[in-house]
Structure formats: structure tokens, C-alpha cells
Design a protein around this motif. Structure first.
Motif, short mmCIF file in Angstrom:
data_model
loop_
_atom_site.label_atom_id
_atom_site.label_comp_id
_atom_site.label_asym_id
_atom_site.label_seq_id
_atom_site.Cartn_x
_atom_site.Cartn_y
_atom_site.Cartn_z
N THR A 155 8.18 13.82 0.40
CA THR A 155 8.39 15.18 0.91
C THR A 155 7.11 16.00 0.87
O THR A 155 6.15 15.68 0.16
CB THR A 155 9.47 15.90 0.09
N SER A 156 7.12 17.09 1.64
CA SER A 156 6.00 18.02 1.66
C SER A 156 6.55 19.43 1.47
O SER A 156 7.76 19.64 1.41
CB SER A 156 5.23 17.92 2.98
N GLY A 157 5.65 20.39 1.39
CA GLY A 157 6.09 21.78 1.27
C GLY A 157 5.84 22.36 -0.11
O GLY A 157 5.66 21.65 -1.10
N TYR A 158 5.83 23.66 -0.15
CA TYR A 158 5.56 24.40 -1.39
C TYR A 158 6.61 24.09 -2.45
O TYR A 158 7.80 24.22 -2.22
CB TYR A 158 5.53 25.90 -1.09
N ARG A 159 6.17 23.65 -3.60
CA ARG A 159 6.99 23.34 -4.77
C ARG A 159 7.98 22.19 -4.55
O ARG A 159 8.89 21.99 -5.36
CB ARG A 159 7.76 24.59 -5.24
N ARG A 160 7.85 21.47 -3.45
CA ARG A 160 8.74 20.33 -3.22
C ARG A 160 7.97 19.11 -2.74
O ARG A 160 8.57 18.09 -2.40
CB ARG A 160 9.83 20.69 -2.19
N SER A 161 6.64 19.18 -2.75
CA SER A 161 5.83 18.08 -2.28
C SER A 161 5.85 16.92 -3.28
O SER A 161 5.73 17.12 -4.49
CB SER A 161 4.38 18.56 -2.08
N SER A 162 6.02 15.70 -2.78
CA SER A 162 6.03 14.52 -3.63
C SER A 162 4.66 14.30 -4.26
O SER A 162 3.62 14.65 -3.68
CB SER A 162 6.40 13.28 -2.81
N LYS A 163 4.68 13.71 -5.43
CA LYS A 163 3.44 13.46 -6.15
C LYS A 163 2.48 12.58 -5.37
O LYS A 163 1.27 12.74 -5.42
CB LYS A 163 3.76 12.82 -7.51
N GLU A 164 3.03 11.64 -4.60
CA GLU A 164 2.19 10.70 -3.86
C GLU A 164 1.83 11.19 -2.46
O GLU A 164 1.25 10.46 -1.67
CB GLU A 164 2.88 9.34 -3.76
N ARG A 165 2.16 12.43 -2.14
CA ARG A 165 1.95 12.98 -0.80
C ARG A 165 0.49 12.99 -0.40
O ARG A 165 -0.40 13.33 -1.19
CB ARG A 165 2.49 14.41 -0.73
N THR A 166 0.21 12.61 0.85
CA THR A 166 -1.12 12.70 1.46
C THR A 166 -1.00 13.56 2.72
O THR A 166 0.10 13.95 3.11
CB THR A 166 -1.64 11.30 1.85
N PRO A 167 -2.12 13.84 3.41
CA PRO A 167 -2.04 14.63 4.64
C PRO A 167 -1.34 13.94 5.80
O PRO A 167 -1.08 14.56 6.83
CB PRO A 167 -3.51 14.90 4.98
N HIS A 168 -1.03 12.65 5.67
CA HIS A 168 -0.37 11.95 6.78
C HIS A 168 1.04 12.50 6.97
O HIS A 168 1.78 12.68 6.00
CB HIS A 168 -0.32 10.45 6.48
N PRO A 169 1.47 12.74 8.22
CA PRO A 169 2.77 13.39 8.46
C PRO A 169 3.99 12.48 8.34
O PRO A 169 5.12 12.97 8.35
CB PRO A 169 2.63 13.90 9.90
N ALA A 170 3.79 11.17 8.24
CA ALA A 170 4.95 10.26 8.17
C ALA A 170 4.62 9.14 7.19
O ALA A 170 4.23 8.04 7.59
CB ALA A 170 5.26 9.70 9.55
N GLN A 171 4.81 9.41 5.94
CA GLN A 171 4.32 8.52 4.89
C GLN A 171 5.46 7.72 4.25
O GLN A 171 6.50 8.26 3.89
CB GLN A 171 3.61 9.37 3.82
N PHE A 172 5.25 6.43 4.10
CA PHE A 172 6.17 5.55 3.39
C PHE A 172 6.22 5.89 1.90
O PHE A 172 5.19 6.14 1.29
CB PHE A 172 5.65 4.12 3.50
N PRO A 173 7.38 5.85 1.27
CA PRO A 173 7.41 5.94 -0.20
C PRO A 173 6.96 4.62 -0.83
O PRO A 173 7.33 3.54 -0.35
CB PRO A 173 8.87 6.23 -0.50
N VAL A 176 -8.09 8.91 4.53
CA VAL A 176 -7.02 9.14 3.57
C VAL A 176 -6.67 7.84 2.84
O VAL A 176 -6.55 7.80 1.61
CB VAL A 176 -5.77 9.71 4.27
N ALA A 177 -6.51 6.76 3.61
CA ALA A 177 -6.15 5.47 3.02
C ALA A 177 -7.23 4.98 2.07
O ALA A 177 -6.93 4.52 0.96
CB ALA A 177 -5.90 4.45 4.13
N VAL A 178 -8.48 5.07 2.50
CA VAL A 178 -9.58 4.59 1.65
C VAL A 178 -9.66 5.39 0.36
O VAL A 178 -9.83 4.82 -0.73
CB VAL A 178 -10.91 4.67 2.43
N SER A 179 -9.54 6.70 0.45
CA SER A 179 -9.58 7.53 -0.75
C SER A 179 -8.46 7.14 -1.72
O SER A 179 -8.66 7.05 -2.94
CB SER A 179 -9.47 9.00 -0.37
N ARG A 180 -7.30 6.91 -1.17
CA ARG A 180 -6.14 6.55 -2.00
C ARG A 180 -6.34 5.18 -2.66
O ARG A 180 -6.08 5.00 -3.86
CB ARG A 180 -4.92 6.54 -1.09
N ILE A 181 -6.80 4.22 -1.89
CA ILE A 181 -7.01 2.87 -2.41
C ILE A 181 -8.14 2.85 -3.44
O ILE A 181 -8.03 2.18 -4.48
CB ILE A 181 -7.29 1.89 -1.26
#
Length: 292
Positions: free
Chosen positions: A191-209, A260-265
């Protein structure tokens, strides 16, 4: 197959480290340029053709033709015992249906064998006043050979057993590792959004958990196997594969998503390297001095 063999065919990758290789470019061209039969598992979620920022919307027929092309290329890349997990959402088929599961439109257009449909139930999502709120997507599990594929149920058993000590004739009825998780997976969306964003959230708009990919990789691959994601996006597949000791190859068209992917990896691999540099010394943990 070694990843260096793949790089000899496609040239210098956009990123390469510790068994993770990412290429910038079209996945169909890339997979067709590589040898046959090297990917043990293909797992991905391609564009849904619903107008997201990362896709060019096509007529339905064109979209299904394109989907058939890249799935065919993925089939060619898969080993003889390879597996393919496909997540696709819904789209409108004019005059026929408002929210038709895209995998249902592809069932006879893939060379893989459909092993099972898994329902990914994620709880949160869009709402509606004239229909039930959509809260799931389909994840189709395909295999190349229905009589010969790897599956490790014990690695993904669900420990949440209602009666873990139930016995019959004095013997425990329940597997001590837990129960089979079944074909409906309750895994929250990223999820995204103020106070509800997932810990693993990145700027990508459609992210797999990560939990979804982790279950698939653990059940369907061994350590050291090669996982392929033709639509790498934010890098979830590569990050999870690296964390679980699998190798990974990915394709991505956009530079911003690759960054984004490289930074995460990189963050994950740096953390893993740091953890491996810790040894036990007289009951205390201390970092190894890698410099000497």
C-alpha cells in the motif's frame, strides 16, 4: 547454466552482482536472443493494459497477441522442468464483461501446462457502490512438464493450525511444520499513502508484495536455481530471490524503475554481506575486519 553465458549473448547488463543480473530492454527481444532452457522458474506480473504510466494501451487483440509472444519466449527460456507463475488483473471486454480476469483470456494461448489457479486475496483495494468491491487477483501456476516439476510443500507450510496437537490412534494427525496453505492466499497488497504506506513500498505504482514471491520461490525452486522476471519493475523478484539464495535474471525497459530495483537489491545484498561478516566470539557477536 552460468549467468556469464547469458551475458555473452546480451552484452553488458545494466546491473550485475552476486547472482543478480538485470538487463535494460525489451524482454521479448532479450529472451529470444538467449539460448533455450536455462530458467528454472519464471515469475512475473506484466502490464495489465489498463493505462498505467509504464504501459502503452493496446486494443484487446493486440494486447493478447503481445502476451502470447512474451509467454512463448518465456517458455523457450524455461528448462525442461521449468515453471511459470503469472499474475494478471482484470480488464473490460466491451459488450462481454466489465472486469474479466485477463488470465482467462489466455488459457489456450500459452504452451505451458496449467497446473493450478491461486487466488491472491489482499483485503484492501478499490471500492464500488454498484458491485462487490474487488479484493483479489488470479495467480496462475504453469509447468512445462506436468509429470516432472519441483515442489517443496514443507518449505511453505502454514504454522497457523487450529488444532496442532490433534491425534488419531495416538499419532499426531497434523504435520508439525504446519498445514498446506491452500489455493487462496491472504497476503496484503503493498500500500501507499500517508500513514498507510507499506514498509517495503518503493516509487513503483504497481509493486508485488515480497511475501507472495517468497512463497512461490521457496515452493518451486532449490537454492542456486535461476529465477527469471521479464518485467522486473521495482525489483521484488530479484530482491527475494537473492535473499533466498537463488540467482535471478530480469528485464526492465525504464531507467527510473531500474534505479529503484538496483537501489533495493544493493541494500539487501549489503545487509546480507554485513550479516555474513559477523562471527560468534565468546558468546558475543562482533564484525569481522574485512580489511585485514
Amino acid at each position: 547454466m552460468e549467468l556469464t553465458d547469458l551475458m555473452r549473448h546480451l552484452g553488458t547488463p545494466a546491473y550485475e552482482r552476486d547472482g543478480v543480473v538485470l538487463f535494460r530492454g525489451d524482454c521479448v527481444d532479450g529472451m529470444r536472443s538467449l539460448p533455450e532452457g536455462w530458467a528454472d522458474l519464471v515469475v512475473t506480473s506484466p502490464p495489465y493494459n489498463i493505462g498505467k504510466e509504464y504501459e502503452q494501451r493496446l486494443d484487446l487483440g493486440q494486447y493478447l497477441d503481445w502476451t502470447e509472444q512474451w509467454i512463448g519466449a518465456a517458455h523457450r527460456a524455461s528448462t525442461a522442468n521449468g515453471q511459470f507463475w503469472l499474475n494478471l488483473g482484470y480488464l473490460e471486454v466491451k459488450g462481454r464483461g466489465r472486469a474479466v480476469p485477463i488470465p482467462y483470456l489466455m488459457w489456450d494461448r500459452t504452451p505451458f501446462y496449467l497446473r493450478q489457479e491461486v487466488v491472491w486475496s489482499y483485503g484492501a483495494g478499490t471500492t464500488s457502490s454498484r458491485a462487490f468491491a474487488p479484493r483479489n487477483e488470479k495467480v496462475l501456476w504453469y509447468v512445462k512438464d506436468p509429470d516432472a516439476y519441483y515442489f517443496d510443500l514443507d518449505s511453505v507450510r502454514d504454522p497457523d493450525v487450529k488444532y496442532p496437537n490433534q491425534k488419531k490412534n495416538g499419532k499426531l494427525k497434523v504435520n508439525p511444520l504446519g498445514k498446506n496453505p491452500g489455493d487462496v492466499w491472504y497476503i496484503p497488497k503493498v500500500t501507499s499513502g500517508y500513514r498507510r504506506s507499506s514498509k517495503e513500498r518503493t516509487p513503483h505504482p504497481a509493486q508485488f508484495p515480497e511475501a507472495l514471491i517468497e512463497r512461490i520461490i521457496l515452493a518451486c525452486t532449490r537454492p542456486g536455481d535461476i529465477v527469471l522476471d521479464p518485467f522486473m519493475g521495482s525489483g521484488t523478484t530479484a530482491a527475494v530471490a537473492a535473499r533466498l539464495g537463488r540467482r535471478c535474471v530480469g528485464f526492465e525497459l525504464r531507467d527510473d524503475y531500474l534505479r529503484v530495483a538496483v537501489s533495493r537489491i544493493e541494500g539487501l545484498l549489503d545487509m546480507r554481506a554485513s550479516q555474513l561478516s559477523i562471527v560468534e566470539n565468546d558468546g558475543e557477536l562482533r564484525p569481522i575486519d574485512n580489511a585485514g
